[in-house]
Design an enzyme around this catalytic site. Structure first.
Site, PDB file in Angstrom:
ATOM      1  N   LEU A 186      45.964  52.916  39.730  1.00  0.00           N
ATOM      2  CA  LEU A 186      46.214  52.929  38.293  1.00  0.00           C
ATOM      3  C   LEU A 186      47.315  53.933  38.002  1.00  0.00           C
ATOM      4  O   LEU A 186      47.450  54.940  38.706  1.00  0.00           O
ATOM      5  CB  LEU A 186      44.947  53.319  37.509  1.00  0.00           C
ATOM      6  CG  LEU A 186      43.783  52.341  37.520  1.00  0.00           C
ATOM      7  CD1 LEU A 186      42.596  52.954  36.772  1.00  0.00           C
ATOM      8  CD2 LEU A 186      44.173  51.021  36.884  1.00  0.00           C
ATOM      9  N   ASP A 187      48.064  53.654  36.967  1.00  0.00           N
ATOM     10  CA  ASP A 187      49.012  54.609  36.449  1.00  0.00           C
ATOM     11  C   ASP A 187      48.328  55.959  36.278  1.00  0.00           C
ATOM     12  O   ASP A 187      47.144  56.013  35.914  1.00  0.00           O
ATOM     13  CB  ASP A 187      49.458  54.099  35.078  1.00  0.00           C
ATOM     14  CG  ASP A 187      50.909  54.349  34.789  1.00  0.00           C
ATOM     15  OD1 ASP A 187      51.659  54.640  35.716  1.00  0.00           O
ATOM     16  OD2 ASP A 187      51.270  54.256  33.610  1.00  0.00           O
ATOM     17  N   ARG A 188      49.041  57.042  36.530  1.00  0.00           N
ATOM     18  CA  ARG A 188      48.438  58.369  36.357  1.00  0.00           C
ATOM     19  C   ARG A 188      47.906  58.553  34.940  1.00  0.00           C
ATOM     20  O   ARG A 188      46.838  59.146  34.739  1.00  0.00           O
ATOM     21  CB  ARG A 188      49.473  59.462  36.668  1.00  0.00           C
ATOM     22  CG  ARG A 188      48.900  60.866  36.639  1.00  0.00           C
ATOM     23  CD  ARG A 188      49.932  61.883  37.059  1.00  0.00           C
ATOM     24  NE  ARG A 188      50.988  62.035  36.087  1.00  0.00           N
ATOM     25  CZ  ARG A 188      50.928  62.860  35.039  1.00  0.00           C
ATOM     26  NH1 ARG A 188      49.851  63.594  34.827  1.00  0.00           N
ATOM     27  NH2 ARG A 188      51.929  62.956  34.199  1.00  0.00           N
ATOM     28  N   ARG A 286      53.175  48.145  30.128  1.00  0.00           N
ATOM     29  CA  ARG A 286      53.845  49.049  29.199  1.00  0.00           C
ATOM     30  C   ARG A 286      55.258  48.564  28.860  1.00  0.00           C
ATOM     31  O   ARG A 286      55.691  48.628  27.694  1.00  0.00           O
ATOM     32  CB  ARG A 286      53.896  50.449  29.806  1.00  0.00           C
ATOM     33  CG  ARG A 286      52.518  51.031  30.071  1.00  0.00           C
ATOM     34  CD  ARG A 286      52.547  52.211  31.036  1.00  0.00           C
ATOM     35  NE  ARG A 286      53.225  53.367  30.474  1.00  0.00           N
ATOM     36  CZ  ARG A 286      53.404  54.505  31.139  1.00  0.00           C
ATOM     37  NH1 ARG A 286      52.963  54.612  32.393  1.00  0.00           N
ATOM     38  NH2 ARG A 286      54.020  55.513  30.578  1.00  0.00           N
ATOM     39  N   ASP A 374      51.882  56.575  39.128  1.00  0.00           N
ATOM     40  CA  ASP A 374      51.568  55.507  40.056  1.00  0.00           C
ATOM     41  C   ASP A 374      51.672  54.160  39.365  1.00  0.00           C
ATOM     42  O   ASP A 374      51.777  54.057  38.166  1.00  0.00           O
ATOM     43  CB  ASP A 374      50.126  55.658  40.586  1.00  0.00           C
ATOM     44  CG  ASP A 374      49.968  56.909  41.411  1.00  0.00           C
ATOM     45  OD1 ASP A 374      50.953  57.318  42.027  1.00  0.00           O
ATOM     46  OD2 ASP A 374      48.858  57.467  41.424  1.00  0.00           O
TER      47      ASP A 374
END
EC number: 5.4.99.-
Length: 477
Positions: A186-188, A286, A374
């Site tokens: 997952l994205d930070r 996003r 990430d």
């Protein structure tokens, strides 16, 4: 004929070394996997302050074998051209303090010429950015998997400036869950369902489902404005602008991808949207939302003025990628919020040097790398251990480095009273600028982005988390 001169033999008896030449030991294979134990967890400790989880500064060894482009060059030349985040005086002081080792021998002369298979060890004083104090909730644990609800701001595994403030380290240190295999990332700044396999067999089985696109992923987010009521499908290709900063944009030359969106609610100012990514590009959700004119309400990258009056809607920028990056970074500098991106001025300095001068950063052989944030998807699960930074903390120009290191050895720190540490004092390192700087801590609110992985489903399993508070209909901004 004169008798042949005797030749020394390297360790292992495999390579003769001419008399007078420097011996280079036979290289040894290092474990590149992300596997950590008690000795790693004991490097330092956590403390909690102001709604943040903080890590006490600690000493850490970055290690690397000599890169091909370094062979035949002196350490001084390599440091001055590829490690330019530091003045040469720093490396001289670090050598005097015994922090630079070549083939496990202290480096006393930076003019030493590097050879193939030389092994370099650099000890630095490491400072990690704070993350939210919200605990990691374990949703499921059985013989095959561990599934957690990851808080925002927390990287999955060590990367960049993060090591102890990562999901992998916290699970190992606080829950004794070690030897975990990353199934997806997952994205930070993204929260939500995160899955780990406990065995290689389970990891391979799920990886096969990833390759066959048998996994279903569902996210929820809160976006700016009134999102259309009907289903919206975005198939714009995405191009990575910078892995270092972690920025992408829509571009015809990018990789193909597809995301399906459906509005769940609208409160008059912002909308809650369900996101179903059909592919796994970096920052796909996003970037697609920004392109549609409805960026995530508090996105620290894709909802900034740096993108222009339309904030990137329709892919209209009116500036080059370099101008975009500088505008993004300047906006965060003005807010003193670079830590929200997970980077520092020293990181940017090195990045700029790489982009302009063709130099590349040294690398570690112990930790996997990831960009400043990430990926939201498993296809970015980079496992190349040769991509991590070796850059130590930068030093302020006013430091008298010529006199430092003469009597200071690693671990010879000064105790400073009144520093942020939760318990009155912290160790201060004489060579580390971070020890002499006061950074503004981000607020817990700054470390939460309104994007959450709600559901992760595959053949024979389905894991869900509760809806985040900001996604409920009665939530007030």
């Amino acid at each position: 004929a004169p008798a042949a001169k005797k030749r020394r033999v390297a360790a292992g008896g495999t390579r003769p070394v001419p008399r007078g030449e420097r011996l280079v030991p036979t290289p040894r294979r290092l474990n590149a996997g992300v596997s950590f134990g008690a000795e790693h967890f004991a490097e330092t400790s956590y403390y909690f302050e102001g709604g943040l989880r903080k890590v006490r500064p600690y000493y850490f060894d970055f290690r690397t074998y000599c890169k091909g482009r370094w062979v035949g060059r002196s350490l001084l030349e390599v440091f001055s051209t590829e490690f330019r985040a530091q003045p040469i005086a720093y490396y001289r002081a670090a050598a005097r303090a015994g922090r630079l080792r070549l083939n496990e021998e202290p480096v006393r002369d930076l003019d030493i010429v590097l050879k193939n298979n030389d092994f370099l060890r650099n000890t630095i004083h490491r400072h990690e950015p704070p993350v939210t104090a919200q605990p990691i909730q374990i949703l499921v644990e059985d013989d095959e998997v561990v599934v957690v609800d990851k808080p925002s701001s927390l990287p999955v595994h060590p990367c960049g400036r993060f090591r102890h403030n990562t999901v992998i380290f916290i699970l190992g240190k606080e829950h004794q869950l070690t030897e975990l295999h990353t199934v997806h990332r997952l994205d930070r700044m993204t929260s939500g369902v995160l899955m780990f396999a406990k065995t290689v067999e389970v990891s391979k089985r799920i990886d096969e489902q990833v390759r066959e696109r048998q996994l279903e992923k569902e996210y929820v987010c809160r976006v700016v404005g009134e999102f259309p009521e009907h289903e919206v499908v975005c198939e714009e290709p995405i191009l990575v602008v910078s892995y270092k900063v972690g920025v992408c944009r829509v571009d015809p030359g990018g990789k193909p991808c597809k995301t399906v969106f459906q509005r769940l609610s609208y409160n008059g100012r912002s909308s809650v949207v369900r996101c179903l990514p059909q592919t796994g590009r970096m920052h796909q959700i996003r970037v697609h939302l920004q392109y549609l004119g409805h960026p995530i309400a508090n996105d620290p990258i894709y909802n900034l003025e740096a993108w222009g009056p339309a904030r990137g809607k329709g892919g209209l920028l009116g500036k080059t990628d370099a101008e975009l990056l500088e505008a993004l970074l300047e906006e965060h500098r003005s807010r003193q919020s670079l830590d929200v991106l997970g980077i520092s001025e020293e990181d940017l300095y090195s990045s700029a040097a790489n982009n302009s001068g063709g130099c590349t950063e040294p690398h570690s052989v112990k930790e996997s790398s990831c960009p400043a944030t990430d990926s939201e998807q498993p296809e970015r699960d980079v496992k190349d251990p040769e991509r991590n930074n070796l850059t130590p903390c930068a030093l302020s120009g006013g430091a008298n480095l010529e006199t430092l290191g003469n009597d200071k050895e690693v671990g010879s720190c000064e105790k400073q009273e009144g520093q942020s540490g939760g318990e009155g004092s912290e160790e201060k390192d004489p060579l580390c600028v971070e020890c002499r700087m006061r950074r503004r801590d981000p607020s817990p609110q700054e470390l939460v982005m309104f994007l959450h992985a709600l559901r992760y489903k595959g053949a024979g399993f389905e894991y869900c988390s509760a809806m985040p508070r900001w996604a409920l209909e009665d939530w007030e901004e």
